[in-house]
Design an enzyme around this catalytic site. Structure first.
Site, PDB file in Angstrom:
ATOM      1  N   LYS A  12       8.287   6.825  -0.263  1.00 31.80           N
ATOM      2  CA  LYS A  12       7.797   7.771   0.749  1.00 31.80           C
ATOM      3  C   LYS A  12       7.808   7.112   2.114  1.00 31.80           C
ATOM      4  O   LYS A  12       7.757   5.887   2.255  1.00 31.80           O
ATOM      5  CB  LYS A  12       6.387   8.273   0.418  1.00 31.80           C
ATOM      6  CG  LYS A  12       5.291   7.196   0.343  1.00 31.80           C
ATOM      7  CD  LYS A  12       4.673   6.797   1.671  1.00 31.80           C
ATOM      8  CE  LYS A  12       3.577   5.748   1.510  1.00 31.80           C
ATOM      9  NZ  LYS A  12       3.272   5.035   2.761  1.00 31.80           N
ATOM     10  N   ASP A 139      -2.052   6.974  -2.912  1.00 32.06           N
ATOM     11  CA  ASP A 139      -0.680   7.456  -2.736  1.00 32.06           C
ATOM     12  C   ASP A 139      -0.043   7.934  -4.033  1.00 32.06           C
ATOM     13  O   ASP A 139       1.053   8.500  -4.012  1.00 32.06           O
ATOM     14  CB  ASP A 139       0.214   6.347  -2.149  1.00 32.06           C
ATOM     15  CG  ASP A 139      -0.056   6.069  -0.681  1.00 32.06           C
ATOM     16  OD1 ASP A 139      -0.781   6.862  -0.044  1.00 32.06           O
ATOM     17  OD2 ASP A 139       0.452   5.062  -0.166  1.00 32.06           O
TER      18      ASP A 139
END
Length: 299
Positions: A12, A139
């Site tokens: 990401k 996350d």
């Protein structure tokens, strides 16, 4: 029982990371706009006599192979919830940088969770898997979901975002890692005595994602942890300057760093920027990728 399950899971980039003041529990409220990009780890799970973790790839030597590994913790958490023993061999084929601010460890946790769920046929719902992800780390839920999303709270409470097209990126890997807790401690030190605003997502940035406009996105990307990362790792400023000098539309530290991310107009511009960064001598390696891409996926 199947012979094994392989899950592919993406890295990401944070196109916005707004950070609030430290909470009493030591965490920080965030407004975290995630974009999943096409750099992947693959996690393969096979039945075994006990829990074992192996890893291959460019940064494999830096990956813990004990029960502190997020992939191992994911297998243990799912096994505990369903009354099983986590007797699996977890093999990680690692292509996401380690300690690079691109959620490589979180990706492995999400990948292992989805792979074990498929191997054991637990029947867990998506929400149950996301609950386990949130327990594993801030996350990890996004690594399962992928695409583009706004994370609030610690970043684990996700709202999926619409995107109007692909965004092209160049990533420069640094010569050493940065500890996420250390970067947050430095953020606290740098902001001590100041009024840290409540973190909110930028409306202009969300609009830029929705329209797929790289120029509009470049004008709105931001990372409140960047000053802390640069304070701990001043050489990153040279890498950021090299990417800007090569024509990148925007340059920022990815998450807690030390990977630096460069938004470019298209794939051709990405190759040009990548060549310039490699020639600059300011980074260890350079990769190109685009996003959004799907989250953890069984292959």
């Amino acid at each position: 029982m199947s012979a094994g399950v392989t899950v592919r899971v993406p890295a990401k980039v944070n196109v916005q990371l707004a950070v609030g003041a430290a909470r009493p529990d030591g965490f920080h409220d965030l407004a975290n706009v995630f974009l999943a990009v096409g750099l992947y780890d693959e996690v393969t799970v096979t039945p075994a006599d006990g829990l074992r973790v192996t890893c291959e790839g460019p940064d494999a030597a830096q990956v813990p192979l004990d029960r502190t590994n997020l992939a191992a913790r994911a297998a243990i958490a799912l096994a505990e919830r369903y009354g099983r023993t986590p007797d699996v061999h977890l093999h990680i084929a690692k292509d996401i940088p380690v300690a690079g601010g691109m959620a490589g460890g979180s990706a492995d946790g999400a990948g292992a969770l989805l792979a074990c769920d498929a191997l054991w046929d637990t029947g867990a719902t998506r929400d149950e898997l996301l609950d386990i992800c949130a327990e594993l780390g801030s996350d990890v839920p996004f690594s399962l979901v992928g695409g583009a999303a706004l994370g609030i709270g610690r970043g684990e409470k996700l709202t999926v975002l619409e995107t109007g097209g692909a965004f092209h990126w160049v990533f420069a890997m640094a010569g050493r890692g940065l500890s996420t807790p250390a970067v947050f401690r430095e953020f606290d030190r740098l902001t001590r005595g100041t009024d840290v605003p409540e973190p909110v997502a930028s409306g202009a940035l969300l609009d830029a994602l929705a329209t797929g406009d790289p120029d509009a996105l470049a004008a709105t990307v931001s990372n409140d942890l960047q000053p802390a990362a640069l304070s701990l790792f001043p050489e990153l400023a040279e890498t950021l300057d090299a990417g800007r000098g090569a024509g990148a539309l925007a340059a920022l530290v990815s998450g807690s760093g030390p990977t630096t991310a460069f938004l470019v107009r298209d794939a051709e511009a990405g190759e040009k920027t990548a060549r310039a960064l490699r020639a600059s001598g300011t980074c260890r390696a350079v990769r190109t990728a685009s996003g959004p891409v799907p989250g953890a996926t069984v292959l």
